[in-house]
Enzyme design. Structure first.
Site, PDB file in Angstrom:
ATOM      1  N   THR A 170     145.978  43.410  85.584  1.00  0.00           N
ATOM      2  CA  THR A 170     146.332  43.195  86.994  1.00  0.00           C
ATOM      3  C   THR A 170     146.907  44.446  87.643  1.00  0.00           C
ATOM      4  OG1 THR A 170     146.723  40.854  86.660  1.00  0.00           O
ATOM      5  CG2 THR A 170     147.849  41.840  88.520  1.00  0.00           C
ATOM      6  N   ASP A 208     139.988  43.125  82.120  1.00  0.00           N
ATOM      7  CA  ASP A 208     140.999  42.079  82.122  1.00  0.00           C
ATOM      8  C   ASP A 208     141.351  41.893  80.645  1.00  0.00           C
ATOM      9  OD1 ASP A 208     141.567  39.176  83.934  1.00  0.00           O
ATOM     10  OD2 ASP A 208     141.959  39.254  81.780  1.00  0.00           O
ATOM     11  N   SER A 209     142.622  41.830  80.328  1.00  0.00           N
ATOM     12  CA  SER A 209     142.980  41.865  78.902  1.00  0.00           C
ATOM     13  C   SER A 209     142.575  40.600  78.164  1.00  0.00           C
ATOM     14  CB  SER A 209     144.465  42.139  78.716  1.00  0.00           C
ATOM     15  OG  SER A 209     145.233  40.986  78.915  1.00  0.00           O
ATOM     16  N   SER A 210     142.103  39.589  78.885  1.00  0.00           N
ATOM     17  CA  SER A 210     141.595  38.429  78.145  1.00  0.00           C
ATOM     18  C   SER A 210     140.276  38.780  77.435  1.00  0.00           C
ATOM     19  CB  SER A 210     141.454  37.209  79.054  1.00  0.00           C
ATOM     20  OG  SER A 210     141.056  37.574  80.334  1.00  0.00           O
ATOM     21  N   THR A 224     148.605  41.538  81.072  1.00  0.00           N
ATOM     22  CA  THR A 224     149.701  40.837  80.393  1.00  0.00           C
ATOM     23  C   THR A 224     149.202  39.770  79.420  1.00  0.00           C
ATOM     24  OG1 THR A 224     149.853  39.313  82.268  1.00  0.00           O
ATOM     25  CG2 THR A 224     151.366  41.192  82.251  1.00  0.00           C
TER      26      THR A 224
HETATM   27  N1  ASP Z   1     144.374  38.468  83.416  1.00  0.00           N
HETATM   28  C1  ASP Z   1     145.199  39.633  83.547  1.00  0.00           C
HETATM   29  C2  ASP Z   1     145.057  40.446  82.293  1.00  0.00           C
HETATM   30  O1  ASP Z   1     145.603  40.099  81.282  1.00  0.00           O
HETATM   31  C3  ASP Z   1     146.613  39.247  83.783  1.00  0.00           C
HETATM   32  C4  ASP Z   1     147.575  40.384  83.959  1.00  0.00           C
HETATM   33  O2  ASP Z   1     147.280  41.546  83.813  1.00  0.00           O
HETATM   34  O3  ASP Z   1     148.737  40.090  84.243  1.00  0.00           O
HETATM   35  O4  ASP Z   1     144.377  41.447  82.294  1.00  0.00           O
END
Ligand code: ASP
Length: 368
Positions: free
Chosen positions: A34, A78-80, A110
């Site tokens: 994000t 996106d870290s997912s 995150t």
């Molecule tokens: N979906 C985002 C990620 O993990 C959420 C974030 O960065 O807060 O890349």
């Protein structure tokens, strides 16, 4: 003992930024998340944007007395979508720049930040410099962003030295909002709060207020001198089994019989308890006798597995399940990947799962 950077731009007497007047050199490794996202004007969803956008939005970086270099993922994610190949890329960037940089700041989404922090803590053996992972809940271009503050504080934490010239932080840590946490002790606990991470079984390495207050007593202390050794191989033939009342025998047996599986983390109730049904205990015993490493960690975020407390726990531990003590899920699953990736004999994997390699669990004899 606490040491403090009172006003981060004017270091307190026992913490310096840089040595003998040299500006510290910090490398930012931008992976996505994000913090670097921007709203797609058509779909209104957040999508990763390129890194120039990130720096353009934080002109204050120029006020820091730090030389900043940066590398970025070719395709920020996106870290997912994070996986062990990405961990390799981050570790490689650290290895290639290790000698010329004083510290590293990894910008990361995150959602899986605690997994990456845990994985890197094992992969970077003999790490003697700060690897500070941060991100944000709101994009850096948003007027209410938490990204700017997190990025600037992460850079200051990564460049802090003590009077002897050693880096204050010499481990993988997560900086988020008000705290610096040990990476392999951290968990994302909120998808909304700016204070999104916690470390439920280990104190904060630093608290962030007007000053940056380092808690020296709980920072990892390495014997200085070992060369950085990066372990790139992670074996992903691992999985979680999350217990719930009513879990069925056919489901559990099916999971234990997953082709190629080498390690299973059972997430048990309370202090490490599970159903005493004979089929459950038998299914675990059969898996262990087939050579699968089975580890017991608790669904509780605070406290440790104590199998001797209840007969429900004793029955499980009699099967030969390894106690994961007070490890987080993230630390436990990435540790299995790492140990299997090192091609260690199975008895060695079991032994090391119960020991602290880099501060990820509390051994009964040594609280930190
Ligand atoms: N979906 C985002 C990620 O993990 C959420 C974030 O960065 O807060 O890349």
């Amino acid at each position: 003992m606490t040491t403090t950077v009172r006003n981060p731009l004017q270091p307190a007497s026992d913490i310096m930024h840089g040595e003998k007047g040299e500006r510290p050199k910090i490398m930012i490794i931008y992976t996505g998340g994000t913090i670097g996202m921007i709203e797609n004007p058509v779909t209104r969803t957040l999508e990763p944007f390129n890194f120039d956008h990130l720096l353009e939005n934080v002109p204050k970086l120029r006020l820091l007395d730090i030389d900043i270099e940066s590398v970025e993922f070719e395709h920020p994610i996106d870290s997912s979508s994070m996986n062990p190949d990405h961990w390799k890329d981050i570790a490689k960037a650290i290895e290639e720049n290790y000698n010329k940089c004083d510290g590293f700041v990894v910008l990361h989404g995150t959602d899986t930040m605690a997994y990456t922090a845990s994985a890197l803590s094992y992969m970077l053996e003999n790490l003697d410099k700060p690897v500070i992972i941060t991100g944000s809940q709101l994009p850096i271009g948003d007027v209410r962003t938490d990204g700017e503050e997190n990025l600037i504080t992460a850079l200051q934490v990564a460049s802090a030295r003590d009077r002897q010239g050693n880096m204050v932080v010499r481990e993988v840590a997560i900086l988020f909002e008000d705290f610096l946490w040990r990476g392999n002790r951290s968990t994302k606990h909120s998808s909304d709060n700016f204070c999104a991470f916690s470390s439920n079984n280990y104190p904060a390495l630093a608290s962030i207020g007007l000053g940056i207050h380092f808690n020296q007593d709980v920072l990892l202390k390495h014997p200085v001198g070992g060369e950085l050794k990066v372990h790139y191989d992670m074996d992903t033939n691992v999985m979680f089994i999350d217990l719930f009342p009513g879990i069925q025998e056919n489901v559990v047996r099916h999971l234990f019989n997953t082709p190629g599986i080498r390690g299973i983390i059972i997430k048990t109730f309370g202090a490490g308890n599970g159903p005493n049904d004979p089929w459950f205990i038998q299914a675990i015993s059969e898996a262990i006798s087939k050579g699968i490493v089975v580890v017991n960690i608790s669904q509780c975020v605070n406290g440790s597995v104590q199998p001797e407390l209840y007969s429900a726990g004793i029955e499980i531990s009699k099967t030969g399940v390894i106690s994961g003590k007070d490890m987080t899920s993230e630390a436990a699953i990435t540790k299995l990947m790492y140990l299997f990736g090192r091609q260690l004999p199975i008895e060695e994997v079991k032994k090391q799962m119960g020991e602290s390699l880099c501060g990820e669990l509390t051994e009964s004899s040594a609280p930190y």
